[in-house]
Design a protein around this motif. Structure first.
Motif, PDB file in Angstrom:
ATOM      1  N   GLU A 144     -21.185 -56.076  51.736  1.00 15.30           N
ATOM      2  CA  GLU A 144     -19.471 -57.295  52.027  1.00 15.30           C
ATOM      3  C   GLU A 144     -18.249 -56.142  51.607  1.00 15.30           C
ATOM      4  O   GLU A 144     -17.246 -55.645  52.916  1.00 15.30           O
ATOM      5  N   ILE A 145     -18.233 -55.368  50.788  1.00 19.53           N
ATOM      6  CA  ILE A 145     -17.011 -54.632  50.315  1.00 19.53           C
ATOM      7  C   ILE A 145     -17.161 -53.152  50.944  1.00 19.53           C
ATOM      8  O   ILE A 145     -15.772 -53.021  51.091  1.00 19.53           O
ATOM      9  N   ALA A 146     -17.774 -52.689  51.171  1.00 14.57           N
ATOM     10  CA  ALA A 146     -17.917 -51.039  51.637  1.00 14.57           C
ATOM     11  C   ALA A 146     -17.017 -51.465  53.193  1.00 14.57           C
ATOM     12  O   ALA A 146     -17.491 -50.124  53.681  1.00 14.57           O
ATOM     13  N   ARG A 147     -18.164 -52.439  53.948  1.00 13.85           N
ATOM     14  CA  ARG A 147     -17.135 -53.302  55.016  1.00 13.85           C
ATOM     15  C   ARG A 147     -15.513 -52.867  54.955  1.00 13.85           C
ATOM     16  O   ARG A 147     -14.778 -52.933  55.924  1.00 13.85           O
ATOM     17  N   HIS A 148     -14.990 -53.568  54.183  1.00 14.35           N
ATOM     18  CA  HIS A 148     -13.716 -54.028  54.151  1.00 14.35           C
ATOM     19  C   HIS A 148     -12.679 -52.526  53.528  1.00 14.35           C
ATOM     20  O   HIS A 148     -12.170 -52.248  53.975  1.00 14.35           O
ATOM     21  N   ARG A 149     -13.743 -51.906  52.689  1.00 14.85           N
ATOM     22  CA  ARG A 149     -13.060 -50.373  52.031  1.00 14.85           C
ATOM     23  C   ARG A 149     -12.670 -49.597  52.541  1.00 14.85           C
ATOM     24  O   ARG A 149     -12.431 -48.418  52.668  1.00 14.85           O
ATOM     25  N   LEU A 150     -14.259 -49.203  53.663  1.00 13.44           N
ATOM     26  CA  LEU A 150     -14.265 -47.819  54.616  1.00 13.44           C
ATOM     27  C   LEU A 150     -13.893 -47.960  55.362  1.00 13.44           C
ATOM     28  O   LEU A 150     -13.736 -48.960  56.129  1.00 13.44           O
ATOM     29  N   PRO A 151     -13.102 -47.780  56.089  1.00 15.77           N
ATOM     30  CA  PRO A 151     -12.906 -47.041  57.733  1.00 15.77           C
ATOM     31  C   PRO A 151     -14.195 -47.476  58.745  1.00 15.77           C
ATOM     32  O   PRO A 151     -14.953 -47.547  58.071  1.00 15.77           O
ATOM     33  N   GLY A 152     -13.614 -47.980  59.748  1.00 16.40           N
ATOM     34  CA  GLY A 152     -15.074 -48.513  60.427  1.00 16.40           C
ATOM     35  C   GLY A 152     -15.810 -47.608  60.349  1.00 16.40           C
ATOM     36  O   GLY A 152     -17.490 -47.743  60.668  1.00 16.40           O
ATOM     37  N   ALA A 153     -15.720 -46.161  61.126  1.00 14.63           N
ATOM     38  CA  ALA A 153     -16.249 -45.532  61.641  1.00 14.63           C
ATOM     39  C   ALA A 153     -17.211 -44.426  60.392  1.00 14.63           C
ATOM     40  O   ALA A 153     -18.465 -44.327  60.611  1.00 14.63           O
ATOM     41  N   THR A 154     -16.837 -44.849  58.916  1.00 19.73           N
ATOM     42  CA  THR A 154     -17.684 -44.544  57.960  1.00 19.73           C
ATOM     43  C   THR A 154     -18.837 -45.463  58.010  1.00 19.73           C
ATOM     44  O   THR A 154     -19.698 -44.968  57.513  1.00 19.73           O
ATOM     45  N   PHE A 155     -18.500 -46.089  57.653  1.00 20.33           N
ATOM     46  CA  PHE A 155     -19.277 -47.475  56.795  1.00 20.33           C
ATOM     47  C   PHE A 155     -20.234 -47.260  58.367  1.00 20.33           C
ATOM     48  O   PHE A 155     -21.098 -47.403  57.897  1.00 20.33           O
ATOM     49  N   ASP A 156     -19.926 -47.383  59.822  1.00 20.28           N
ATOM     50  CA  ASP A 156     -21.428 -47.385  60.290  1.00 20.28           C
ATOM     51  C   ASP A 156     -22.160 -46.007  60.766  1.00 20.28           C
ATOM     52  O   ASP A 156     -23.384 -46.513  60.488  1.00 20.28           O
ATOM     53  N   SER A 157     -21.538 -44.542  60.212  1.00 19.94           N
ATOM     54  CA  SER A 157     -21.823 -44.013  60.370  1.00 19.94           C
ATOM     55  C   SER A 157     -22.610 -43.883  58.805  1.00 19.94           C
ATOM     56  O   SER A 157     -23.680 -43.459  58.910  1.00 19.94           O
ATOM     57  N   LEU A 158     -22.534 -43.903  57.339  1.00 22.94           N
ATOM     58  CA  LEU A 158     -23.063 -44.397  56.354  1.00 22.94           C
ATOM     59  C   LEU A 158     -24.535 -45.331  56.487  1.00 22.94           C
ATOM     60  O   LEU A 158     -25.296 -45.428  55.487  1.00 22.94           O
ATOM     61  N   LEU A 159     -23.986 -46.732  56.899  1.00 16.64           N
ATOM     62  CA  LEU A 159     -24.970 -47.710  57.109  1.00 16.64           C
ATOM     63  C   LEU A 159     -26.136 -47.215  58.018  1.00 16.64           C
ATOM     64  O   LEU A 159     -27.202 -47.234  57.906  1.00 16.64           O
ATOM     65  N   GLN A 160     -25.536 -46.237  59.608  1.00 16.77           N
ATOM     66  CA  GLN A 160     -27.038 -45.605  59.857  1.00 16.77           C
ATOM     67  C   GLN A 160     -28.305 -44.919  59.264  1.00 16.77           C
ATOM     68  O   GLN A 160     -28.129 -45.053  59.462  1.00 16.77           O
ATOM     69  N   GLU A 161     -27.028 -43.941  59.025  1.00 17.23           N
ATOM     70  CA  GLU A 161     -27.738 -42.892  58.066  1.00 17.23           C
ATOM     71  C   GLU A 161     -28.501 -43.459  56.608  1.00 17.23           C
ATOM     72  O   GLU A 161     -29.686 -43.357  56.581  1.00 17.23           O
ATOM     73  N   ALA A 162     -27.826 -44.445  56.503  1.00 11.30           N
ATOM     74  CA  ALA A 162     -29.013 -45.604  55.212  1.00 11.30           C
ATOM     75  C   ALA A 162     -30.837 -46.030  56.008  1.00 11.30           C
ATOM     76  O   ALA A 162     -31.771 -46.135  55.968  1.00 11.30           O
ATOM     77  N   LEU A 163     -30.214 -46.875  57.211  1.00 13.25           N
ATOM     78  CA  LEU A 163     -31.255 -47.472  57.737  1.00 13.25           C
ATOM     79  C   LEU A 163     -32.192 -45.701  59.189  1.00 13.25           C
ATOM     80  O   LEU A 163     -33.710 -46.372  58.749  1.00 13.25           O
ATOM     81  N   ASN A 164     -31.401 -45.347  58.265  1.00 16.25           N
ATOM     82  CA  ASN A 164     -32.745 -43.540  59.511  1.00 16.25           C
ATOM     83  C   ASN A 164     -33.410 -43.521  57.535  1.00 16.25           C
ATOM     84  O   ASN A 164     -34.965 -43.338  57.604  1.00 16.25           O
ATOM     85  N   ALA A 165     -32.627 -43.214  57.032  1.00 18.49           N
ATOM     86  CA  ALA A 165     -33.488 -42.722  55.596  1.00 18.49           C
ATOM     87  C   ALA A 165     -34.860 -44.078  54.659  1.00 18.49           C
ATOM     88  O   ALA A 165     -35.712 -43.161  55.013  1.00 18.49           O
ATOM     89  N   CYS A 166     -34.432 -45.431  55.048  1.00 20.88           N
ATOM     90  CA  CYS A 166     -35.312 -46.617  55.586  1.00 20.88           C
ATOM     91  C   CYS A 166     -36.304 -46.260  56.323  1.00 20.88           C
ATOM     92  O   CYS A 166     -37.648 -46.332  55.792  1.00 20.88           O
ATOM     93  N   GLU A 167     -36.346 -45.382  57.079  1.00 22.05           N
ATOM     94  CA  GLU A 167     -36.897 -45.718  58.201  1.00 22.05           C
ATOM     95  C   GLU A 167     -38.609 -44.401  58.574  1.00 22.05           C
ATOM     96  O   GLU A 167     -39.565 -44.480  58.526  1.00 22.05           O
ATOM     97  N   GLN A 168     -38.045 -43.552  58.099  1.00 25.44           N
ATOM     98  CA  GLN A 168     -38.194 -42.065  57.196  1.00 25.44           C
ATOM     99  C   GLN A 168     -39.260 -42.589  56.496  1.00 25.44           C
ATOM    100  O   GLN A 168     -40.564 -41.763  56.305  1.00 25.44           O
ATOM    101  N   SER A 169     -38.530 -42.510  55.198  1.00 28.04           N
ATOM    102  CA  SER A 169     -39.636 -42.982  53.936  1.00 28.04           C
ATOM    103  C   SER A 169     -41.111 -44.238  55.048  1.00 28.04           C
ATOM    104  O   SER A 169     -42.148 -44.442  54.001  1.00 28.04           O
ATOM    105  N   LYS A 170     -40.532 -45.283  55.127  1.00 27.82           N
ATOM    106  CA  LYS A 170     -41.498 -45.670  55.414  1.00 27.82           C
ATOM    107  C   LYS A 170     -42.395 -45.144  56.096  1.00 27.82           C
ATOM    108  O   LYS A 170     -43.925 -45.357  56.192  1.00 27.82           O
ATOM    109  N   ALA A 171     -42.637 -44.444  56.845  1.00 26.35           N
ATOM    110  CA  ALA A 171     -42.856 -43.869  58.184  1.00 26.35           C
ATOM    111  C   ALA A 171     -43.704 -42.828  57.890  1.00 26.35           C
ATOM    112  O   ALA A 171     -45.309 -42.321  57.315  1.00 26.35           O
ATOM    113  N   GLN A 172     -43.567 -42.341  55.658  1.00 29.27           N
ATOM    114  CA  GLN A 172     -44.194 -41.026  55.475  1.00 29.27           C
ATOM    115  C   GLN A 172     -44.859 -42.225  54.541  1.00 29.27           C
ATOM    116  O   GLN A 172     -45.656 -41.569  54.162  1.00 29.27           O
TER     117      GLN A 172
END
Length: 208
Positions: A144-172
């Motif tokens: 919630e704090i990151a959503r308010h501090r970061l610009p919208g595009a930056t927050f969405d990009s970082l959140l998507q990157e974190a989700l991709n990393a979690c999915e990759q770790s789960k697949a491995q």
């Protein structure tokens, strides 16, 4: 002949394509007078942080705001001393009067800057979304704090990157540790045969 020339001129202009849009100049700029018009964005030029704009405050952390507040307060204190010194000079020359006007203007800007910091800090303390997330969990609060501090595009990009990393770790993990195969033992009905124990034969009977 003159009519043909006008037609050719019109045809060349129409074939040149649409007129590209004119890029606006920074701020409101009056070409006739050569001066900017309208309100300028409020900023403060600090020694350690450079130009800090009020519009950028929502994207700064609490620690950054604290450091900027400290430096801005030092600037304000220095300006107050300089203004007092200039006001005590009798029969000031024009140069000193101009310096006094500039110092008073910067003092007013610094006051507005510090009030803007206080307003930003107050809004953060009273943000209902952050307070609700804080009562739930630390990851939710961080998001919630990151959503308010970061610009919208930056927050969405970082959140998507974190989700991709979690999915990759789960697949491995699933590849390296496959699910164990469940072996179900076959339970057949074993036929139970009666066991008869007979006594040893007599030696005399064997001789016959």
């Amino acid at each position: 002949m003159a009519f043909d020339r006008i037609q050719r001129t019109t045809r060349r202009r129409s074939s040149a394509g649409p007129t590209p849009p004119r890029r606006p100049l920074g701020g409101n700029y009056d070409r006739a007078s050569g001066h900017r018009q309208g309100a300028r964005p409020t900023f403060l030029a600090l020694k350690d942080h450079g130009k800090v704009f009020v519009a950028d405050m929502p994207f700064l952390s609490d620690g950054q705001l604290a450091n900027i507040t400290k430096e801005a307060a030092e600037v304000l204190e220095s300006l107050e001393r300089r203004i007092v010194e200039l006001e005590e000079i009798p029969d000031q020359p024009i140069a000193n009067r101009d310096t006094l006007i500039k110092a008073c203007t910067k003092r007013d800007v610094t006051h507005r800057f510090l009030r803007a910091i206080e307003d930003e800090q107050q809004q953060r303390r009273e943000n209902p979304a952050v307070l609700s997330a804080a009562g739930e969990s630390l990851p939710r609060t961080f998001l919630e704090i990151a959503r308010h501090r970061l610009p919208g595009a930056t927050f969405d990009s970082l959140l998507q990157e974190a989700l991709n990393a979690c999915e990759q770790s789960k697949a491995q993990e699933e590849t390296s540790n496959p699910s164990p195969v469940k072996v179900i033992p076959f339970q057949g009905k074993a036929s139970s045969l009666p066991v008869v124990v007979s006594p040893d034969p007599d030696p005399a009977d064997q001789a016959l």
